[in-house]
Design an enzyme around this catalytic site. Structure first.
Site, PDB file in Angstrom:
ATOM      1  N   HIS A 240       0.795  -1.236   0.000  1.00 31.92           N
ATOM      2  CA  HIS A 240       0.000   0.000   0.000  1.00 31.92           C
ATOM      3  C   HIS A 240       0.828   1.286   0.000  1.00 31.92           C
ATOM      4  CE1 HIS A 240       0.897  -0.098   4.295  1.00 31.92           C
ATOM      5  NE2 HIS A 240       0.589   1.175   4.334  1.00 31.92           N
TER       6      HIS A 240
HETATM    7  C1  UD1 Z   1      -2.182   5.766   5.577  1.00 38.21           C
HETATM    8  C2  UD1 Z   1      -0.910   6.334   6.175  1.00 38.21           C
HETATM    9  C3  UD1 Z   1       0.184   5.290   6.109  1.00 38.21           C
HETATM   10  C4  UD1 Z   1      -0.237   3.987   6.726  1.00 38.21           C
HETATM   11  C5  UD1 Z   1      -1.566   3.535   6.136  1.00 38.21           C
HETATM   12  C6  UD1 Z   1      -2.067   2.333   6.899  1.00 38.21           C
HETATM   13  C7  UD1 Z   1      -0.495   8.757   5.899  1.00 38.21           C
HETATM   14  C8  UD1 Z   1       0.206   9.782   5.099  1.00 38.21           C
HETATM   15  N1  UD1 Z   1      -0.444   7.494   5.414  1.00 38.21           N
HETATM   16  O1  UD1 Z   1      -1.934   5.509   4.205  1.00 38.21           O
HETATM   17  O2  UD1 Z   1       1.332   5.763   6.813  1.00 38.21           O
HETATM   18  O3  UD1 Z   1       0.739   3.009   6.475  1.00 38.21           O
HETATM   19  O4  UD1 Z   1      -2.527   4.587   6.260  1.00 38.21           O
HETATM   20  O5  UD1 Z   1      -2.979   1.586   6.169  1.00 38.21           O
HETATM   21  O6  UD1 Z   1      -1.071   9.061   6.919  1.00 38.21           O
HETATM   22  N2  UD1 Z   1      -9.268   4.705   1.292  1.00 38.21           N
HETATM   23  C9  UD1 Z   1     -10.489   4.100   1.205  1.00 38.21           C
HETATM   24  N3  UD1 Z   1     -11.106   3.763   2.375  1.00 38.21           N
HETATM   25  C10 UD1 Z   1     -10.572   3.998   3.602  1.00 38.21           C
HETATM   26  C11 UD1 Z   1      -9.324   4.619   3.664  1.00 38.21           C
HETATM   27  C12 UD1 Z   1      -8.677   4.964   2.501  1.00 38.21           C
HETATM   28  O7  UD1 Z   1     -11.018   3.860   0.124  1.00 38.21           O
HETATM   29  O8  UD1 Z   1     -11.207   3.653   4.620  1.00 38.21           O
HETATM   30  C13 UD1 Z   1      -8.557   5.019   0.024  1.00 38.21           C
HETATM   31  C14 UD1 Z   1      -8.877   6.418  -0.524  1.00 38.21           C
HETATM   32  O9  UD1 Z   1      -8.893   6.324  -1.903  1.00 38.21           O
HETATM   33  C15 UD1 Z   1      -7.676   7.224  -0.072  1.00 38.21           C
HETATM   34  C16 UD1 Z   1      -6.552   6.199  -0.126  1.00 38.21           C
HETATM   35  O10 UD1 Z   1      -7.151   4.973   0.247  1.00 38.21           O
HETATM   36  O11 UD1 Z   1      -7.436   8.325  -0.906  1.00 38.21           O
HETATM   37  C17 UD1 Z   1      -5.410   6.534   0.794  1.00 38.21           C
HETATM   38  O12 UD1 Z   1      -5.847   6.713   2.135  1.00 38.21           O
HETATM   39  P1  UD1 Z   1      -4.964   7.592   3.162  1.00 38.21           P
HETATM   40  O13 UD1 Z   1      -5.507   7.463   4.527  1.00 38.21           O
HETATM   41  O14 UD1 Z   1      -4.769   8.958   2.643  1.00 38.21           O
HETATM   42  O15 UD1 Z   1      -3.540   6.938   3.080  1.00 38.21           O
HETATM   43  P2  UD1 Z   1      -3.118   5.419   3.176  1.00 38.21           P
HETATM   44  O16 UD1 Z   1      -2.494   5.054   1.875  1.00 38.21           O
HETATM   45  O17 UD1 Z   1      -4.238   4.594   3.682  1.00 38.21           O
HETATM   46  N1  UDP Z   2      -3.707  -5.639   8.645  1.00 30.98           N
HETATM   47  C1  UDP Z   2      -4.994  -6.152   8.782  1.00 30.98           C
HETATM   48  N2  UDP Z   2      -5.672  -6.492   7.652  1.00 30.98           N
HETATM   49  C2  UDP Z   2      -5.140  -6.385   6.413  1.00 30.98           C
HETATM   50  C3  UDP Z   2      -3.824  -5.860   6.290  1.00 30.98           C
HETATM   51  C4  UDP Z   2      -3.136  -5.478   7.422  1.00 30.98           C
HETATM   52  O1  UDP Z   2      -5.497  -6.292   9.898  1.00 30.98           O
HETATM   53  O2  UDP Z   2      -5.818  -6.712   5.443  1.00 30.98           O
HETATM   54  C5  UDP Z   2      -2.986  -5.251   9.862  1.00 30.98           C
HETATM   55  C6  UDP Z   2      -1.642  -5.893  10.012  1.00 30.98           C
HETATM   56  O3  UDP Z   2      -1.769  -7.165  10.592  1.00 30.98           O
HETATM   57  C7  UDP Z   2      -0.917  -4.896  10.885  1.00 30.98           C
HETATM   58  C8  UDP Z   2      -1.488  -3.577  10.447  1.00 30.98           C
HETATM   59  O4  UDP Z   2      -2.717  -3.872   9.784  1.00 30.98           O
HETATM   60  O5  UDP Z   2      -1.245  -5.088  12.252  1.00 30.98           O
HETATM   61  C9  UDP Z   2      -0.546  -2.886   9.522  1.00 30.98           C
HETATM   62  O6  UDP Z   2      -1.184  -1.789   8.954  1.00 30.98           O
HETATM   63  P1  UDP Z   2      -0.849  -1.244   7.508  1.00 30.98           P
HETATM   64  O7  UDP Z   2      -0.103  -2.251   6.733  1.00 30.98           O
HETATM   65  O8  UDP Z   2      -2.129  -0.742   6.951  1.00 30.98           O
HETATM   66  O9  UDP Z   2       0.030   0.042   7.833  1.00 30.98           O
HETATM   67  P2  UDP Z   2       1.556   0.270   8.265  1.00 30.98           P
HETATM   68  O10 UDP Z   2       1.887  -0.640   9.385  1.00 30.98           O
HETATM   69  O11 UDP Z   2       2.399   0.060   7.054  1.00 30.98           O
HETATM   70  O12 UDP Z   2       1.574   1.711   8.661  1.00 30.98           O
END
Ligand code: UD1
Ligand code: UDP
Length: 353
Positions: free
Chosen positions: A203
């Protein structure tokens, strides 16, 4: 003592579960969800499965560009802080929700406790690196998961209020591992057996936002011929559609999983391929070899003795080889603590109140 806790993204719900449980034994916690993640499978499911108390506030900020999203959070969190007047503000990790919370509190002279302080990838192209540096420099108590994190802070001149307590994600894994193996039916549901598949999550913008990298990764997945179970983050699904990449037959794309299913999927995989910070750690804690599709990692301890390997996503053949080969890591050390980090955090807060 009154503590306002800010959460907003998936890994923060998981980190806050053990800490909230301990904190609420002695103190008042006001839980604020920024709404950064909002889909049921990215948010509510974790509150239900991990018995996290319902947030007192959901700010409903949602998705957006960095400035707009962080700015909206900053304004909304400030309002909550002005109303609640807490003794402390608690933030986790390195997301936009983290930095917005820390900045709002610091400007109001509310002391900040940062859980997962001191992590550095030394790569400012990562939005998280900027969030980490800013949050650490705004924090009064810096709770480090590893010795490396303590050393990183020292290099930046931060020595006061720094504590090494282990990683609260280890608390979550150790607390829930048995529950996951008893209750999760994910292997049956997907139709895979222990050790016979690779668990994948991708992601990071460094991968999703590059068509070249995404094509390279999916072509390596196809060539590996291995069964790959891939719970796909909504960000990655969006880009996959945009780039019109065909999903290979051996890649089983599924919706994002709840925590117990994810633990079970990771624990039983032959190996994990990921760019997630949390998943790298969980693979290590569960003693499953990991391939990380990034050029760097802030979780350098996972690289010890071959438990984790950094691979450049653009090099499709190297990705393919790392998926195809058998990885046999060396000794394993409990570098993320003993699963009692949350208790230590509450003790530290007590001493500082
Ligand atoms: C965010 C965090 C990242 C973390 C990740 C965990 C920042 C800058 N990034 O990244 O550090 O590793 O969360 O998963 O804070 N979206 C949905 N539904 C949701 C949430 C997001 O559809 O419930 C989609 C939207 O298109 C959105 C995109 O995902 O634009 C990105 O979401 P965003 O929260 O901005 O960043 P992440 O890539 O999720
Ligand atoms: N995770 C989850 N379901 C998924 C993918 C990840 O519960 O489908 C959990 C994973 O086990 C870990 C956390 O989400 O505990 C990690 O989050 P993510 O990879 O979204 O973000 P990051 O750690 O890179 O910030």
């Amino acid at each position: 003592m009154r503590v306002v806790t800010i959460v907003g993204a998936r890994p923060q719900f998981i980190k806050c579960a053990p800490v909230s449980r301990e904190l609420r034994k002695k103190h008042e916690e006001i839980l604020v969800h920024t709404g950064q993640h909002y889909d049921y499978g990215m948010s509510d499911i974790f509150f239900e499965e991990l018995s996290i108390p319902k947030p007192d506030y959901n700010l409903g900020i949602g998705s957006g560009n960095h400035g707009a999203q962080t700015g909206a959070m900053l304004a909304a969190i400030e309002e909550v802080l002005l109303k609640e007047k807490p003794d402390w503000l608690l933030v986790y990790g390195d997301t936009n929700s983290t930095v917005a919370g820390a900045l709002a509190a610091a400007k109001l002279h509310i002391p900040v406790i940062h859980v997962e302080a001191g992590l550095r990838s030394f790569d400012k192209r990562m939005p998280e690196e900027i969030n980490r540096i800013m949050t650490d420099h705004l924090s009064d108590l810096l709770i480090c998961p590893t010795e490396t994190a303590v050393a990183n802070l020292k290099t930046e001149g931060i020595v006061n209020g720094v504590y090494h307590v282990g990683d609260v994600m280890a608390d979550a894994v150790l607390y829930n591992k048995r529950r996951a193996s008893l209750h999760s039916k994910i292997l049956e549901n997907v139709g895979v057996s222990k050790g016979q598949y690779i668990a994948a999550t991708i992601h990071r913008p460094s991968n999703t936002d590059s068509k070249e990298n995404m094509e390279s990764i999916f072509s390596a997945f196809a060539k590996s011929g291995k069964m790959i179970v891939f719970p796909i983050h909504p960000r990655t699904r969006k880009y996959l559609a945009e780039y019109q990449i065909a999903v290979p037959e051996n890649v089983h794309l599924i919706e994002p999983l709840g925590y117990l299913d994810m633990l079970q999927l990771t624990a039983n995989a032959e190996k994990v391929v990921t760019d997630s910070g949390g998943v790298q750690k969980e693979a290590y804690i569960l003693k499953v070899p990991c391939v990380t599709l990034r050029e760097n990692t802030e979780w350098v301890e996972t690289l010890n003795n071959g438990w984790n390997k950094l691979i450049n996503s653009a090099e499709s053949n190297t990705v393919w080889q790392s998926l195809s080969e058998t990885i046999t890591p060396g000794d394993w050390l409990p570098v993320f603590g003993d699963g009692h980090g949350a208790e230590s955090i509450v003790d530290i807060l007590d001493r500082h109140s």
